[in-house]
Design an enzyme around this catalytic site. Structure first.
Site, PDB file in Angstrom:
ATOM      1  N   GLY B 121       0.816  -1.210   0.000  1.00 62.59           N
ATOM      2  CA  GLY B 121       0.000   0.000   0.000  1.00 62.59           C
ATOM      3  C   GLY B 121       0.849   1.259   0.000  1.00 62.59           C
ATOM      4  N   TYR B 122       1.369   1.594  -1.148  1.00 62.13           N
ATOM      5  CA  TYR B 122       2.172   2.811  -1.285  1.00 62.13           C
ATOM      6  C   TYR B 122       1.399   3.885  -2.053  1.00 62.13           C
ATOM      7  CZ  TYR B 122       6.315  -0.086  -0.090  1.00 62.13           C
ATOM      8  OH  TYR B 122       7.222  -0.914   0.506  1.00 62.13           O
ATOM      9  N   SER B 123       1.019   3.565  -3.304  1.00 58.95           N
ATOM     10  CA  SER B 123       0.437   4.583  -4.188  1.00 58.95           C
ATOM     11  C   SER B 123      -0.921   5.061  -3.677  1.00 58.95           C
ATOM     12  CB  SER B 123       0.259   4.024  -5.592  1.00 58.95           C
ATOM     13  OG  SER B 123       1.479   3.559  -6.090  1.00 58.95           O
ATOM     14  N   SER B 155      -1.914  -4.008  -5.847  1.00 62.34           N
ATOM     15  CA  SER B 155      -2.013  -5.329  -6.471  1.00 62.34           C
ATOM     16  C   SER B 155      -2.404  -6.374  -5.445  1.00 62.34           C
ATOM     17  CB  SER B 155      -0.676  -5.732  -7.098  1.00 62.34           C
ATOM     18  OG  SER B 155      -0.341  -4.849  -8.133  1.00 62.34           O
ATOM     19  N   GLU B 239      18.470  -3.864  -5.186  1.00 62.57           N
ATOM     20  CA  GLU B 239      18.503  -3.985  -6.636  1.00 62.57           C
ATOM     21  C   GLU B 239      19.202  -5.263  -7.041  1.00 62.57           C
ATOM     22  OE1 GLU B 239      16.936  -2.474  -8.685  1.00 62.57           O
ATOM     23  OE2 GLU B 239      16.581  -0.396  -8.065  1.00 62.57           O
TER      24      GLU B 239
HETATM   25  C1  LIG Z   1      -0.122  -3.124 -12.917  1.00 57.55           C
HETATM   26  C2  LIG Z   1       0.200  -2.175 -11.806  1.00 57.55           C
HETATM   27  C3  LIG Z   1       0.381  -2.651 -10.536  1.00 57.55           C
HETATM   28  C4  LIG Z   1       0.656  -1.776  -9.487  1.00 57.55           C
HETATM   29  N1  LIG Z   1       0.771  -2.275  -8.229  1.00 57.55           N
HETATM   30  C5  LIG Z   1       0.966  -1.424  -7.206  1.00 57.55           C
HETATM   31  C6  LIG Z   1       1.018  -1.901  -5.863  1.00 57.55           C
HETATM   32  O1  LIG Z   1       0.882  -3.103  -5.627  1.00 57.55           O
HETATM   33  N2  LIG Z   1       1.185  -1.041  -4.867  1.00 57.55           N
HETATM   34  C7  LIG Z   1       1.351   0.291  -5.094  1.00 57.55           C
HETATM   35  O2  LIG Z   1       1.525   1.039  -4.146  1.00 57.55           O
HETATM   36  N3  LIG Z   1       1.316   0.807  -6.355  1.00 57.55           N
HETATM   37  C8  LIG Z   1       1.116  -0.023  -7.408  1.00 57.55           C
HETATM   38  N4  LIG Z   1       1.051   0.477  -8.694  1.00 57.55           N
HETATM   39  C9  LIG Z   1       1.136   1.913  -8.886  1.00 57.55           C
HETATM   40  C10 LIG Z   1       2.428   2.385  -9.512  1.00 57.55           C
HETATM   41  O3  LIG Z   1       3.458   2.365  -8.579  1.00 57.55           O
HETATM   42  C11 LIG Z   1       2.152   3.781 -10.070  1.00 57.55           C
HETATM   43  O4  LIG Z   1       1.237   3.624 -11.119  1.00 57.55           O
HETATM   44  C12 LIG Z   1       3.370   4.481 -10.579  1.00 57.55           C
HETATM   45  O5  LIG Z   1       4.220   4.837  -9.523  1.00 57.55           O
HETATM   46  C13 LIG Z   1       3.000   5.718 -11.394  1.00 57.55           C
HETATM   47  O6  LIG Z   1       2.142   6.548 -10.674  1.00 57.55           O
HETATM   48  P1  LIG Z   1       0.757   7.036 -11.308  1.00 57.55           P
HETATM   49  O7  LIG Z   1       0.072   5.880 -11.907  1.00 57.55           O
HETATM   50  O8  LIG Z   1       0.053   7.844 -10.296  1.00 57.55           O
HETATM   51  O9  LIG Z   1       1.178   7.974 -12.517  1.00 57.55           O
HETATM   52  P2  LIG Z   1       1.677   9.478 -12.409  1.00 57.55           P
HETATM   53  O10 LIG Z   1       2.769   9.597 -11.444  1.00 57.55           O
HETATM   54  O11 LIG Z   1       0.511  10.387 -12.259  1.00 57.55           O
HETATM   55  O12 LIG Z   1       2.269   9.643 -13.861  1.00 57.55           O
HETATM   56  C14 LIG Z   1       1.452   9.936 -15.012  1.00 57.55           C
HETATM   57  C15 LIG Z   1       2.391  10.237 -16.170  1.00 57.55           C
HETATM   58  O13 LIG Z   1       3.175  11.377 -15.827  1.00 57.55           O
HETATM   59  C16 LIG Z   1       4.544  11.080 -15.943  1.00 57.55           C
HETATM   60  N5  LIG Z   1       5.281  11.780 -14.894  1.00 57.55           N
HETATM   61  C17 LIG Z   1       5.038  11.849 -13.572  1.00 57.55           C
HETATM   62  N6  LIG Z   1       5.969  12.543 -12.936  1.00 57.55           N
HETATM   63  C18 LIG Z   1       6.854  12.935 -13.879  1.00 57.55           C
HETATM   64  C19 LIG Z   1       8.069  13.665 -13.858  1.00 57.55           C
HETATM   65  N7  LIG Z   1       8.593  14.144 -12.723  1.00 57.55           N
HETATM   66  N8  LIG Z   1       8.683  13.850 -15.019  1.00 57.55           N
HETATM   67  C20 LIG Z   1       8.197  13.361 -16.189  1.00 57.55           C
HETATM   68  N9  LIG Z   1       7.064  12.667 -16.268  1.00 57.55           N
HETATM   69  C21 LIG Z   1       6.409  12.448 -15.126  1.00 57.55           C
HETATM   70  C22 LIG Z   1       4.666   9.582 -15.770  1.00 57.55           C
HETATM   71  O14 LIG Z   1       5.819   9.101 -16.428  1.00 57.55           O
HETATM   72  C23 LIG Z   1       3.384   9.101 -16.402  1.00 57.55           C
HETATM   73  O15 LIG Z   1       3.575   8.935 -17.780  1.00 57.55           O
HETATM   74  C24 LIG Z   1       0.781  -0.384  -9.737  1.00 57.55           C
HETATM   75  C25 LIG Z   1       0.613   0.100 -11.045  1.00 57.55           C
HETATM   76  C26 LIG Z   1       0.333  -0.785 -12.076  1.00 57.55           C
HETATM   77  C27 LIG Z   1       0.158  -0.235 -13.448  1.00 57.55           C
END
Ligand SMILES: Cc1cc2nc3c(=O)[nH]c(=O)nc-3n(C[C@H](O)[C@H](O)[C@H](O)COP(=O)(O)OP(=O)(O)OC[C@H]3O[C@@H](n4cnc5c(N)ncnc54)[C@H](O)[C@@H]3O)c2cc1C
Lengths: 376, 386
Positions: B121-123, B155, B239
């Site tokens: 539970g991060y995002s 997830s 990593e």
């Molecule tokens: C299949 C899947 C499973 C996942 N599972 C988990 C999970 O189990 N737990 C969890 O906590 N999260 C999970 N996530 C979330 C994932 O970590 C986030 O989707 C990811 O960190 C991107 O955040 P966001 O979707 O809010 O996109 P945003 O951060 O809103 O990004 C939207 C767009 O803006 C761009 N962007 C954002 N900031 C910048 C910047 N500084 N410079 C340039 N471009 C930028 C990004 O590249 C992207 O194209 C999952 C996501 C997916 C797709």
């Protein structure tokens, strides 16, 4: 398991860099490039430092090291952009080692290692294409030897060379059949060399014309009509060597742009903060590191796994031929107008990348080979 | 430079191969009974958590042997070593590094046994790439934290027994990293609501998770209060050289080549089309570059140098490849590329499904833009984004 360089190898690289930094700064590179294109005195010093003979066997005055040992030297030469026929001479020496007789090796290798003579490869006629079809120079049988007639348009370091390894074919032959190699001294009757006007002034080439040049049996490298495998191996080594040099140049270009992007301020901030600037630079970094991995492995294959060289060399060269010209374009573009000036160095890297692109096979050629060797 | 293994490492490779010969049936004979048996056996051999310290029940194995183990497993398409995916990937490492003795005893054996699933539970809706902007709030009340807020994209939240949760405990808005705390939360705690989200493949693998006055005992805090950023970042930064992922990509490439041979495109096999050949060669070359990059990273690790931002290199390659492989497969199929099922579908629509899964890699693991920022800022030294 160790996919890294030994301390000695790193030391050699550091020594090369130090020498070039101190003795061949960009002002000196430009002096040679915009002037004669080749500095015999510098060549002699490189020989003294052991760079020319690095991969030549010890019994012929070299250090007897391998391709992996040479990588650091090549990268540093590329980084400095120094105009030098070292790569040509080294590839010529490797060809002699591969296919030359004891007498031929004894005659030429010590001279190359000592920097007294320079050899170069003259394989393709109309284009530098690692394919037998590019070899059009014809050798009419003449006693035990041949009379060579041909026109090799782009021969690396042709004006600096004392001797050419000339590929030719027997009259009416096709493909890899009937291809031979002979050593032709620059001064032989019927040989003429005209310098080409190159895009990259740090890389000289010339047009080699052969008009009824007589070569005897003793001048042949290997058996007549059977030289293609030797030539193919030399092409592969060439692809690896120029790619290693290209890595150094690309890294220097990236460093130049990164420095500039940190200093140049527009809209109240360093331009390196804009992602339109920083992202292409990050991509270039990915490309450089990836080509490094591929070319280090290809060099290792040259030393230890000859059967894997074609695929490894093609992967490295295909990647480099595609990525580095793009990096060169970015180098100019991300500098703005200053990058377009003659005085500023950005264009030198773009031109070097454009020299590299076709050398020993372009991306199209090498990708095709990767596809074919992968079973397509 | 040498690619030799030590005799001990060679012997280990042989041991793994012998184990697989004996215990791994062909793919079509791997039912649930086999899986249960497999999980028991690999656990017994301490190949689950292979590189974790022996004291906590791990294998105490070397990095090199871990690579060998995973490589051999991947070559034979063996099932994963252990079933608690996130527990093994980052929850476990975080607990080993920051957990109390109590917590290690309580959680690590279950992770190794695959007793249940963990979720992450991060995002949050407003904290994705900028994770440190998270707002889900925890307030200390006696020996409990009371949590209110929302997580998203979690997830397998609906199938998990525990969650590793990041919450905001601090109140100083000027230091967003410092006010973050990490809690380990049972998913059946009153006040937690899980709402699955359907993804573009049509399935539901992730969910929204709502917290309404959820009480979490203080003993479930991982690390100190305010230390949550470090706890999770350092766990995510365990990593790996990524070498073991190469095998999967290679298999995809093999399948792509095979598809090219039997797919007709503009009147001839796609395998003869120069553009297809060049794109496949480029995929091949980049996979090999990833493998060799990984070997260079591994070499550094073996010399005791920790890996850092350079692993973003392979993440960028991986993201690009994941998309390109799917796109090329669909393109080669022409009109059938748009058919996902039924008699006209190529390979039962397998490529169509694959070509909808890339966000798991490309977005889920940190987007390419973020990877490029990491390289530009941490390696090249360019100024940070505002
Ligand atoms: C299949 C899947 C499973 C996942 N599972 C988990 C999970 O189990 N737990 C969890 O906590 N999260 C999970 N996530 C979330 C994932 O970590 C986030 O989707 C990811 O960190 C991107 O955040 P966001 O979707 O809010 O996109 P945003 O951060 O809103 O990004 C939207 C767009 O803006 C761009 N962007 C954002 N900031 C910048 C910047 N500084 N410079 C340039 N471009 C930028 C990004 O590249 C992207 O194209 C999952 C996501 C997916 C797709």
């Amino acid at each position: 398991m160790n996919f890294g360089f030994t301390e000695e190898q790193q030391l050699l690289r550091a020594e090369v860099r130090k020498f070039l930094d101190e003795n061949v700064p960009m002002t000196e590179v430009r002096r040679i490039a915009e002037g004669p294109g080749f500095d015999p005195e510098l060549h002699r010093r490189m020989a003294e430092l052991g760079w020319l003979g690095l991969t030549i066997p010890e019994r012929f005055g070299g250090a007897g090291l391998g391709a992996v040992d040479q990588v650091g030297l090549l990268e540093e030469l590329g980084r400095s952009l120094v105009p030098t026929p070292l790569l040509s001479a080294s590839l010529f020496a490797a060809l002699l080692e591969d296919a030359g007789s004891e007498a031929q090796q004894g005659a030429w290798l010590p001279e190359i290692a000592a920097g007294r003579r320079i050899g170069t490869l003259a394989f393709g006629d109309e284009e530098e294409w690692p394919d037998p079809r590019a070899i059009r120079t014809v050798g009419e049988p003449d006693g035990g030897g041949f009379l060579l007639t041909g026109d090799k348009e782009v021969v690396a370091d042709a004006t600096a060379a004392d001797v050419f390894a000339v590929a030719f074919r027997s009259p009416g032959s096709e493909g890899a059949e009937g291809v031979s190699l002979a050593l032709v001294p620059a001064g032989a009757a019927g040989v003429s060399v005209d310098p080409n006007e190159g895009v990259d002034l740090t890389k000289r080439s010339g047009r080699l014309r052969l008009e009824g040049v007589r070569v005897g049996e003793a001048d042949l490298l290997g058996a007549p009509g059977a030289a293609w495998p030797t030539i193919a191996r030399a092409f592969d080594r060439g692809a690896v060597v120029v790619t290693a040099e290209g890595v150094g140049a690309a890294e220097a270009a990236l460093a130049l742009t990164v420095d500039y992007a940190r200093q140049r301020v527009q809209f109240g901030q360093p331009i390196g903060r804009f992602q339109g600037v920083k992202h292409p630079l990050a991509e270039s970094y990915v490309d450089i590191e990836s080509v490094k991995s591929l070319v280090y492995f290809a060099a290792w294959c040259l030393d230890h796994a000859p059967q894997e060289v074609p695929l490894a060399a093609s992967r490295a060269k295909a990647y480099a031929s595609e990525a580095f010209p793009r990096l060169g374009l970015d180098t100019v573009q991300l500098h703005g107008a200053i990058g377009y000036t003659w005085e500023y160095d950005a264009h030198l890297y773009l031109k070097r990348a454009r020299w590299l692109r076709p050398a020993f096979g372009d991306a199209g050629f090498h990708s095709e080979r990767v596809a074919a060797l992968g079973g397509l | 430079m040498d690619f030799q293994l030590t005799p001990e490492e060679e012997a280990f490779r042989e041991e793994v191969r012998a184990f697989l010969d004996e215990n791994l049936p062909p793919e079509d004979q791997r039912g649930p009974e086999f899986l249960a048996e497999w999980n028991r056996k690999v656990r017994e051999k301490r190949w689950v958590g292979f590189s974790w310290p022996a004291e906590v029940g791990g294998g105490g194995g070397s990095l090199m042997k871990q690579v060998i183990l995973k490589e051999e497993m991947a070559k034979r398409k063996a099932p994963p070593l252990g079933t608690c995916f996130m527990g093994l990937a980052w929850v476990g490492p975080a607990i080993i590094e920051y957990g109390t003795e109590e917590q290690k005893k309580r959680f690590i054996p279950d992770i190794l046994d695959g007793a249940y699933q963990w979720c992450t539970g991060y995002s949050e809706p407003d904290a994705g790439s900028d994770l440190a902007a998270l707002k889900c709030r925890a307030v200390r009340e006696g020996d409990h934290y009371v949590v209110n807020g929302q997580k998203i994209w979690t997830s397998i939240a609906m199938w998990s027994k525990w969650m590793i949760l990041l919450v905001r405990t601090g109140t100083d808005p000027s230091d967003k990293h410092k006010g973050i705390t990490c809690l380990l939360v049972p998913m059946d705690t009153p006040g937690i609501t899980v709402r699955p989200i359907r993804n573009m493949s049509g399935g539901s693998m992730f969910a929204e998770v709502f917290f309404d006055n959820v009480r979490v005992p203080v003993e479930n805090r991982l690390g100190e209060e305010g230390e949550g950023w470090r706890v999770t970042v350092s766990a995510l930064a365990h990593e790996r050289s990524g070498i073991s992922e190469i095998e999967g990509l290679r298999r995809r490439l093999d399948a792509l080549r095979e598809l090219a041979r039997r797919t007709v495109r503009r009147g001839r096999p796609a395998a003869e089309d120069p553009e297809v050949r060049r794109r496949i060669a480029s995929i091949d070359t980049r996979i090999e570059a990833m493998r060799l990059n990984g070997m260079r990273f591994l070499t550094r690790q073996l010399k005791g140098e920790p890996l850092g931002s350079e692993t973003s290199i392979n993440k960028l390659h991986r993201a690009a490849l994941e998309i390109e492989i799917g796109e090329l497969a669909l393109e080669m199929q022409g009109a059938r590329g748009a058919v996902a099922g039924g008699a006209a579908a190529v390979d039962g629509g397998g490529w169509q499904r694959f070509s909808l899964s890339w966000p798991e890699v490309v977005i889920g693991g940190g987007t390419p833009n973020i990877q490029k920022n990491i390289i530009a800022e941490r390696i090249l030294g360019l100024p940070k984004d505002a």
